[in-house]
Design a protein around this motif. Structure first.
Motif, PDB file in Angstrom:
ATOM      1  N   ASN A   1       0.849  -1.201   0.000  1.00  0.00           N
ATOM      2  CA  ASN A   1       0.000   0.000   0.000  1.00  0.00           C
ATOM      3  C   ASN A   1       0.882   1.248   0.000  1.00  0.00           C
ATOM      4  O   ASN A   1       1.015   1.934   1.014  1.00  0.00           O
ATOM      5  CB  ASN A   1      -0.915  -0.013   1.232  1.00  0.00           C
ATOM      6  CG  ASN A   1      -1.932   1.116   1.196  1.00  0.00           C
ATOM      7  OD1 ASN A   1      -2.268   1.642   0.128  1.00  0.00           O
ATOM      8  ND2 ASN A   1      -2.414   1.503   2.373  1.00  0.00           N
TER       9      ASN A   1
ATOM     10  N   ASP B   1       5.402   2.557   2.522  1.00  0.00           N
ATOM     11  CA  ASP B   1       4.007   2.270   2.856  1.00  0.00           C
ATOM     12  C   ASP B   1       3.350   3.533   3.393  1.00  0.00           C
ATOM     13  O   ASP B   1       3.976   4.311   4.113  1.00  0.00           O
ATOM     14  CB  ASP B   1       3.944   1.151   3.897  1.00  0.00           C
ATOM     15  CG  ASP B   1       2.519   0.667   4.121  1.00  0.00           C
ATOM     16  OD1 ASP B   1       1.798   1.315   4.894  1.00  0.00           O
ATOM     17  OD2 ASP B   1       2.143  -0.333   3.507  1.00  0.00           O
ATOM     18  N   VAL B   2       2.089   3.723   3.051  1.00  0.00           N
ATOM     19  CA  VAL B   2       1.399   4.942   3.441  1.00  0.00           C
ATOM     20  C   VAL B   2       1.378   5.118   4.962  1.00  0.00           C
ATOM     21  O   VAL B   2       1.441   6.232   5.475  1.00  0.00           O
ATOM     22  CB  VAL B   2      -0.034   4.968   2.862  1.00  0.00           C
ATOM     23  CG1 VAL B   2      -0.903   3.866   3.471  1.00  0.00           C
ATOM     24  CG2 VAL B   2      -0.671   6.330   3.067  1.00  0.00           C
ATOM     25  N   ALA B   3       1.321   3.997   5.703  1.00  0.00           N
ATOM     26  CA  ALA B   3       1.266   4.077   7.163  1.00  0.00           C
ATOM     27  C   ALA B   3       2.585   4.544   7.764  1.00  0.00           C
ATOM     28  O   ALA B   3       2.612   5.078   8.876  1.00  0.00           O
ATOM     29  CB  ALA B   3       0.883   2.719   7.747  1.00  0.00           C
ATOM     30  N   ALA B   4       3.678   4.330   7.043  1.00  0.00           N
ATOM     31  CA  ALA B   4       4.994   4.707   7.558  1.00  0.00           C
ATOM     32  C   ALA B   4       5.548   5.947   6.867  1.00  0.00           C
ATOM     33  O   ALA B   4       6.656   6.385   7.187  1.00  0.00           O
ATOM     34  CB  ALA B   4       5.971   3.546   7.373  1.00  0.00           C
TER      35      ALA B   4
ATOM     36  N   ALA C   1       2.512   5.000  -0.540  1.00  0.00           N
ATOM     37  CA  ALA C   1       2.010   6.372  -0.442  1.00  0.00           C
ATOM     38  C   ALA C   1       1.921   6.971  -1.838  1.00  0.00           C
ATOM     39  O   ALA C   1       2.577   6.521  -2.782  1.00  0.00           O
ATOM     40  CB  ALA C   1       2.942   7.208   0.425  1.00  0.00           C
TER      41      ALA C   1
ATOM     42  N   LYS D   1       4.970   9.236   6.871  1.00  0.00           N
ATOM     43  CA  LYS D   1       5.328  10.437   7.632  1.00  0.00           C
ATOM     44  C   LYS D   1       6.614  10.217   8.409  1.00  0.00           C
ATOM     45  O   LYS D   1       7.524  11.071   8.382  1.00  0.00           O
ATOM     46  CB  LYS D   1       4.197  10.823   8.579  1.00  0.00           C
ATOM     47  CG  LYS D   1       4.478  12.110   9.342  1.00  0.00           C
ATOM     48  CD  LYS D   1       3.306  12.539  10.201  1.00  0.00           C
ATOM     49  CE  LYS D   1       3.617  13.846  10.907  1.00  0.00           C
ATOM     50  NZ  LYS D   1       2.507  14.297  11.770  1.00  0.00           N
TER      51      LYS D   1
ATOM     52  N   GLN E   1       8.656   6.190  15.639  1.00  0.00           N
ATOM     53  CA  GLN E   1       7.854   4.967  15.674  1.00  0.00           C
ATOM     54  C   GLN E   1       7.508   4.584  17.114  1.00  0.00           C
ATOM     55  O   GLN E   1       6.444   4.026  17.381  1.00  0.00           O
ATOM     56  CB  GLN E   1       8.616   3.834  15.000  1.00  0.00           C
ATOM     57  CG  GLN E   1       7.803   2.555  14.823  1.00  0.00           C
ATOM     58  CD  GLN E   1       8.541   1.510  14.024  1.00  0.00           C
ATOM     59  OE1 GLN E   1       9.779   1.523  13.949  1.00  0.00           O
ATOM     60  NE2 GLN E   1       7.827   0.606  13.400  1.00  0.00           N
TER      61      GLN E   1
ATOM     62  N   GLN F   1       0.788  12.704  -1.165  1.00  0.00           N
ATOM     63  CA  GLN F   1       0.906  12.487   0.276  1.00  0.00           C
ATOM     64  C   GLN F   1       2.326  12.774   0.751  1.00  0.00           C
ATOM     65  O   GLN F   1       2.530  13.414   1.788  1.00  0.00           O
ATOM     66  CB  GLN F   1       0.504  11.047   0.620  1.00  0.00           C
ATOM     67  CG  GLN F   1      -0.989  10.795   0.560  1.00  0.00           C
ATOM     68  CD  GLN F   1      -1.345   9.322   0.700  1.00  0.00           C
ATOM     69  OE1 GLN F   1      -0.581   8.436   0.285  1.00  0.00           O
ATOM     70  NE2 GLN F   1      -2.520   9.050   1.272  1.00  0.00           N
TER      71      GLN F   1
END
Length: 492
Positions: free
Chosen positions: A37, A132-135, A39, A137, A171, A43
Motif C-alpha cells: 500500500n 508504505d502509506v502508514a509509515a 504512499a 510520515k 515509531q 501524500q
C-alpha cells in the motif's frame, strides 16, 4: 556511533527505512520488495511541506537527550552553530516528476543540492512507491532530518545512523505532543499571550495601589504557567517545544515571578509582618541572590544570574512589565514555531532585549539624498525617526506628504540585532533584520520576506541608512527579488 540514552536508544535497521549509500534515500523494504500500500506522490509532498515544525521539536529534544553521551554528530548539530537556527533558514524543493541529484549527478531520493542554495531537495516521485502509506510520515521526516544534518557537516555515515535513530524514535512515540495537533496548536501562543496580558493587568493594579488584586493576578499567572507546562509535556518525549537552554530560562523566569509575588504580598501587610520577614530572610541583607541558590537544578545554565531585591511598588511595576515582555516574546515564538515560520532565537534575543543597541541612536535623521536600485526607483522619504515609547524602540519613516509609517520595532521580538562587545555591529553602526514567512508550504502564504536596516553614523552630524528588502517566492524555481535604497543626511 555513541548510543543515545532514554529518548534515542540504538536501533536495528527498520524494514522500510535505510539510507542507500548516497546523499539520503529509502529502499522498498527487505530484499528490495515494494510495499503493498504505497504512499502517493501528493501524500509525500504534503508531509514534507508540513514537516518543518516537527523537525524543530525533534531537534530540541535530541539536543537535550543526546547531550547525555554526546558524540561528534551532537557537537556538529549543537556546537557554535545550532541546527535550530540553520533549520529556520532552510528552504525545501519537492520534486514531483523527477529525482534529486548528488554533487556528482547521481539520482537520489533527497539531497542538499537543489535549484537554489540553502535548499533541501526531496523527490516525492522517487519516494512514494518505496514507502508504505502508514509509515510515510515517519520515514519522510527522518529523511529530512538526515539532509538537515548534512548542512551541519554530518558525514554520510553519521547522517544515515541519525536517520535510523529518528525513525525509531518517531515509531516509538505514537502520540504527538499537543502543540503538533492542528486543532489545538495555537493554544500555546494564546496562553503565553494571556500570561503577558495578566502581568500587565497586575502592573496597572499596582499603579492604582490595589495591591491585593495585583498579587492575585500574579498568582493567576503562576497557575496558568503550571497548566501550560503540563500541556507542553503531554505526548511524546521525542519532541520538545523548547530547546534545553530555553527550558532552563523558563525556570529562571518562573523564579523571578515567584519572588515578585512574594514582594507583592508584603505590600498588603505592615513592616514586621511574616510576609516582610520571609522576604528579607531570603536576601540575608544583600541586594540580590544568585538563581542557583534557589534553583532545583545544579546544571541550570542561568544559575549565575541575579535575582534582585525589590524595594517599592514602583520597582515591582518595572519588574513585572519586564516579565510581561518576556512572555509576550515567547508567545510570538510559539506562533512562529508551530507553523514553521522563521522563529526567533529566544536565547539570543534575551541579551538583545536587555541591552538594546538602538537606544544609542534615538533621534531624528533628516534625509538629504536617496539612491534606490532599479526595482525601487521612487522614494519620497524625508526623515527617519528612532523613537522610544513605553520602553520599546521604533523606527518611523516620514514622507513628503507628512505621512509617517512603519513603526518597525527595533531590537525586540521581531528583530535580530547583531552586536559586538560594544553593543554595535561596528563603531557607530547598528543593524536589524525583520523577517516574516519562511515555512515550507506550497500555498500563497509560504513566501517570505527579509528586510534589513543598517544605520551608520558617519560623524556627529551625518548618517547613512541602508535598507533592503528580499522577497523569496513560495515556488523555489522562481527567482527571488530584492531591492535596496541608501539614504544620506544630517542628524537632528
Amino acid at each position: 556511533m555513541t548510543k543515545k540514552l532514554i529518548l534515542l536508544p540504538f536501533i536495528l535497521l527498520s524494514q522500510n527505512l535505510f539510507a542507500n549509500g548516497n546523499t539520503g534515500g529509502m529502499d522498498g523494504g527487505g530484499g528490495g520488495t515494494l510495499p503493498a500500500n504505497p504512499a502517493t506522490i501528493n501524500q509525500v509532498r504534503t508531509i514534507a511541506q508540513e514537516a518543518k515544525p516537527e523537525l524543530l521539536f525533534l531537534f530540541n529534544s535530541y539536543e537535550y537527550f543526546g547531550s547525555i553521551s554526546p558524540d561528534s554528530l551532537h557537537t556538529k548539530l549543537f556546537g557554535r552553530s545550532r541546527v535550530q537556527d540553520v533549520l529556520k533558514e532552510l528552504r525545501l524543493e519537492v520534486r514531483v516528476d523527477k529525482p534529486c541529484y548528488t554533487s556528482k549527478g547521481t539520482e537520489v531520493d533527497a539531497s542538499i543540492y537543489a535549484t537554489k542554495h540553502n535548499t533541501i531537495c526531496l523527490s516525492a516521485s522517487r519516494i512514494a512507491p518505496k514507502v508504505d502509506v502508514a509509515a510515510a510520515k515517519r520515514e519522510v521526516i527522518a529523511l529530512l532530518m538526515h539532509e538537515v544534518s548534512h548542512f551541519m557537516g554530518a558525514t554520510e555515515e553519521e547522517a544515515v545512523n541519525f536517520q535510523k535513530e529518528i525513525a525509531h524514535s518517531i515509531q516509538s512515540s505514537p502520540v504527538l505532543p499537543n502543540y503538533l495537533n492542528p486543532q489545538i496548536k495555537m493554544h500555546v501562543q494564546i496562553e503565553l499571550s494571556t500570561l503577558a496580558s495578566n502581568l500587565r493587568d497586575s502592573s496597572e493594579y499596582l499603579k492604582k495601589k490595589d495591591f491585593k488584586t495585583a498579587e492575585e493576578k500574579i498568582f493567576e499567572v503562576q497557575n496558568r504557567l503550571y497548566k501550560l507546562s503540563d500541556f507542553l509535556r503531554a505526548g511524546s518525549p521525542a519532541y520538545s517545544f523548547y530547546s534545553p537552554q530555553e527550558i532552563s530560562y523558563q525556570d529562571f523566569l518562573g523564579a523571578q515571578l515567584e519572588w515578585a509575588k512574594k514582594f507583592a504580598l508584603t505590600l498588603s501587610f505592615a513592616p514586621g509582618s511574616a510576609a516582610h520577614l520571609d522576604y528579607e530572610a531570603a536576601f540575608k541583607g544583600r541586594e540580590f541572590f544568585l538563581f542557583g541558590e534557589k534553583s532545583y537544578s545544579k546544571d541550570n545554565v542561568y544559575n549565575s544570574q541575579k535575582i534582585y531585591k525589590i524595594h517599592s511598588a514602583q520597582e515591582l511595576i518595572v519588574y513585572i512589565e519586564a516579565l510581561a515582555k518576556e512572555y509576550y516574546i515567547r508567545s510570538t515564538y510559539a506562533g512562529q514555531a508551530v507553523y514553521g515560520m522563521r522563529w526567533i532565537n529566544l536565547n539570543g534575543h534575551t541579551a538583545t532585549a536587555i541591552n538594546n543597541p538602538w537606544k544609542k541612536y534615538l533621534g531624528r535623521y533628516l534625509v538629504r539624498s536617496v539612491e534606490c536600485d532599479y526595482s525601487n526607483p521612487n522614494d519620497n522619504t524625508t526623515e527617519f525617526q528612532v523613537l522610544e515609547e513605553g520602553g520599546r524602540i521604533y523606527l518611523n519613516q516620514v514622507t513628503t506628504t507628512g505621512y509617517s509609517y512603519n513603526g518597525l520595532e527595533l531590537g525586540d521580538y521581531n528583530v535580530s540585532a547583531y552586536l559586538n562587545v560594544n553593543d554595535e555591529t561596528a563603531p557607530g553602526d547598528v543593524y536589524a533584520a525583520y523577517e516574516i514567512g519562511g515555512d515550507w508550504g506550497a500555498g500563497p502564504q509560504s513566501w517570505s520576506r527579509v528586510s534589513v536596516l543598517r544605520l551608520k553614523k558617519n560623524s556627529d552630524r551625518e548618517f547613512t541608512i541602508y535598507r533592503s528588502h528580499s522577497y523569496i517566492s513560495s515556488v523555489v524555481t522562481e527567482p527571488d527579488r530584492a531591492s535596496i535604497c541608501v539614504y544620506k543626511g544630517v542628524i537632528q
